[in-house]
Write an enzyme that holds these catalytic residues in place. Structure first.
Site, PDB file in Angstrom:
ATOM      1  N   THR A   1      53.684   4.693 -58.507  1.00 57.43           N
ATOM      2  CA  THR A   1      53.356   3.315 -58.154  1.00 57.43           C
ATOM      3  C   THR A   1      54.536   2.413 -58.488  1.00 57.43           C
ATOM      4  O   THR A   1      55.043   2.437 -59.611  1.00 57.43           O
ATOM      5  CB  THR A   1      52.103   2.848 -58.903  1.00 57.43           C
ATOM      6  OG1 THR A   1      50.983   3.593 -58.425  1.00 57.43           O
ATOM      7  CG2 THR A   1      51.840   1.364 -58.694  1.00 57.43           C
TER       8      THR A   1
ATOM      9  N   HIS B   1      43.535  11.759 -55.126  1.00 59.23           N
ATOM     10  CA  HIS B   1      43.812  11.381 -56.519  1.00 59.23           C
ATOM     11  C   HIS B   1      42.535  11.555 -57.343  1.00 59.23           C
ATOM     12  O   HIS B   1      41.630  10.730 -57.298  1.00 59.23           O
ATOM     13  CB  HIS B   1      44.287   9.931 -56.583  1.00 59.23           C
ATOM     14  CG  HIS B   1      45.008   9.584 -57.856  1.00 59.23           C
ATOM     15  ND1 HIS B   1      44.895  10.316 -59.014  1.00 59.23           N
ATOM     16  CD2 HIS B   1      45.879   8.575 -58.145  1.00 59.23           C
ATOM     17  CE1 HIS B   1      45.645   9.768 -59.956  1.00 59.23           C
ATOM     18  NE2 HIS B   1      46.258   8.724 -59.451  1.00 59.23           N
TER      19      HIS B   1
ATOM     20  N   ASN C   1      43.905  10.709 -63.946  1.00 60.16           N
ATOM     21  CA  ASN C   1      44.366   9.493 -64.627  1.00 60.16           C
ATOM     22  C   ASN C   1      43.324   8.395 -64.804  1.00 60.16           C
ATOM     23  O   ASN C   1      43.650   7.212 -64.871  1.00 60.16           O
ATOM     24  CB  ASN C   1      45.592   8.913 -63.910  1.00 60.16           C
ATOM     25  CG  ASN C   1      46.784   9.831 -63.974  1.00 60.16           C
ATOM     26  OD1 ASN C   1      46.768  10.826 -64.694  1.00 60.16           O
ATOM     27  ND2 ASN C   1      47.826   9.532 -63.227  1.00 60.16           N
TER      28      ASN C   1
ATOM     29  N   TYR D   1      40.993   7.300 -62.774  1.00 60.32           N
ATOM     30  CA  TYR D   1      40.570   6.539 -61.607  1.00 60.32           C
ATOM     31  C   TYR D   1      39.231   7.063 -61.102  1.00 60.32           C
ATOM     32  O   TYR D   1      38.581   7.854 -61.781  1.00 60.32           O
ATOM     33  CB  TYR D   1      41.672   6.549 -60.548  1.00 60.32           C
ATOM     34  CG  TYR D   1      42.928   5.854 -61.029  1.00 60.32           C
ATOM     35  CD1 TYR D   1      42.904   4.494 -61.353  1.00 60.32           C
ATOM     36  CD2 TYR D   1      44.129   6.539 -61.203  1.00 60.32           C
ATOM     37  CE1 TYR D   1      44.039   3.850 -61.831  1.00 60.32           C
ATOM     38  CE2 TYR D   1      45.267   5.906 -61.679  1.00 60.32           C
ATOM     39  CZ  TYR D   1      45.217   4.558 -61.994  1.00 60.32           C
ATOM     40  OH  TYR D   1      46.326   3.920 -62.475  1.00 60.32           O
TER      41      TYR D   1
ATOM     42  N   ASN E   1      44.011   5.274 -69.042  1.00 58.28           N
ATOM     43  CA  ASN E   1      42.936   4.380 -68.587  1.00 58.28           C
ATOM     44  C   ASN E   1      41.608   4.652 -69.284  1.00 58.28           C
ATOM     45  O   ASN E   1      40.538   4.586 -68.671  1.00 58.28           O
ATOM     46  CB  ASN E   1      42.783   4.468 -67.066  1.00 58.28           C
ATOM     47  CG  ASN E   1      43.987   3.894 -66.341  1.00 58.28           C
ATOM     48  OD1 ASN E   1      44.512   2.857 -66.737  1.00 58.28           O
ATOM     49  ND2 ASN E   1      44.443   4.566 -65.303  1.00 58.28           N
TER      50      ASN E   1
END
Length: 368
Positions: free
Chosen positions: A29, A179, A182, A184, A239
């Site tokens: 990102t 994805h 992480n 998400y 996260n």
């Protein structure tokens, strides 16, 4: 050529995708998308510069508007975004590279200012990531309190993953990576620290794996398994992601993925962008044993570690992330043993050409 790195430079295949070497560019990102979250002219240059990677996994890209969690991240849900990515892919292919897109929904890792109508971010359960910040137009801010996804909303989200995959192929990508890492959305469904649901998508590990499986089935239903992979991060704390017992959870997740004949799994070994040893014991070889497709290893690898992983059969490809930021010709630098440039932390996210497309290659550094 440095002889002990020879395994890195062997051609091969990842599912249906031929690769010139075993060095992947990990998704990164950079928060530089243009108006409407469309990939910019600079993105065309940025990815073309790195086309010598055996496989580029393009930056995380939201599948729909409420999937966004950071400012200026690209999408793959509008005609303008598809057209922008098509320009990127044409430049990479013209340079001889291969590129796939990472399909992203951030779930709870967002801010109301980034959500349609300033709504609450979506999540499996209404649990805020207390220690996590996101990048908004006002700088770094704590993520907002999410709302739990209603069970009758799930099929629509799954369908949007499939539509995004279809859009990615229309844009000229060679495939997609889902994805699932992480902290998400998919990872939030997987882990018991973020998933407190009491319906068919929560509780047992079989139920918590369900959303991941449905998304993956939907994606391969439109683009095929040979062009589909998924990223997993079994023990990363990124996260505020936590799980009480990750080994059986991810063993089952990979068992389910194996049934679908996916092209690859891309596994972050340890803490994302941090130590490989998180203090949480995990046997990655168990995932490798259970999955018959390609295994892409990631996190903290240098050239020698990567070559050993390929030579030993522990991995089929190794993904490098931050080294590709400041070393667009990373493949050549590994091949020749040239020193690596360290990225400028101040230009990592947001901004323009500086720290994005102005890092020189070895050829550009050479005296005239």
């Amino acid at each position: 050529m440095t002889s002990n790195l020879d395994p890195l430079f062997q051609a091969g295949r990842i599912g249906d995708i031929p690769v010139a070497n075993r060095i992947a560019m990990a998704p990164l990102t950079r928060s530089r998308a243009g108006e409407g979250n469309v990939p910019s002219d600079l993105a065309v240059t940025y990815y073309k510069q790195r086309a010598s990677a055996g496989l580029i996994i393009a930056e995380a890209t939201q599948i729909r508007p409420d999937g966004q969690g950071y400012i200026k991240t690209p999408g793959i849900h509008s005609p303008e975004q598809i057209a922008g990515w098509r320009r990127v892919n044409e430049s990479v292919h013209n340079a001889g590279g291969r590129i796939i897109l990472q399909l992203w929904h951030v779930g709870r890792i967002s801010h109301t200012s980034l959500q349609p109508n300033n709504g609450k971010p979506l999540a499996p359960s209404a649990i805020r990531a207390e220690t996590t910040k996101t990048f908004t137009k006002d700088g770094y801010e704590p993520v907002s309190e999410p709302r739990a996804i209603e069970i009758d909303e799930i099929s629509g989200i799954v369908a949007d993953y499939a539509k995004a995959a279809q859009n990615a192929i229309e844009a000229g990508f060679d495939g997609v990576e889902i994805h699932g890492a992480n902290g998400y959305l998919i990872d939030q469904f997987l882990r018991d620290g973020t998933n407190k649901r009491t319906d068919a998508y929560g509780g047992s590990i079989e139920n918590r794996v369900r959303f991941m499986r449905e998304v993956t089935e939907a994606v391969i239903g439109v683009i095929g398994p040979g062009r589909t992979g998924i990223r997993l991060s079994p023990v990363t704390p990124a996260n505020d992601a936590t799980d009480s017992d990750p080994q059986p959870l991810f063993n089952l997740a990979v068992d389910e993925l194996q049934k679908l004949d996916l092209a690859f799994i891309h596994v972050i070994e340890g803490a994302t962008g941090g130590p490989r040893d998180t203090g949480a014991p995990f046997d990655y070889s168990e995932l490798r044993r259970r999955f018959k497709g390609a295994y892409i290893a990631n996190n903290g690898y240098d050239g020698e570690m990567a070559a050993e992983a390929i030579a030993s059969g522990r991995a089929d490809m190794v993904a490098f992330g931050r080294p590709f930021i400041a070393n667009p010709d990373l493949v050549e630098r590994l091949r020749t043993g040239a020193p690596l440039v360290q990225p400028d932390q101040q230009t990592m996210y947001g901004g323009g050409a500086e720290g994005y497309v102005d890092y020189p290659t070895l050829k550009e550094q050479a005296p005239a």
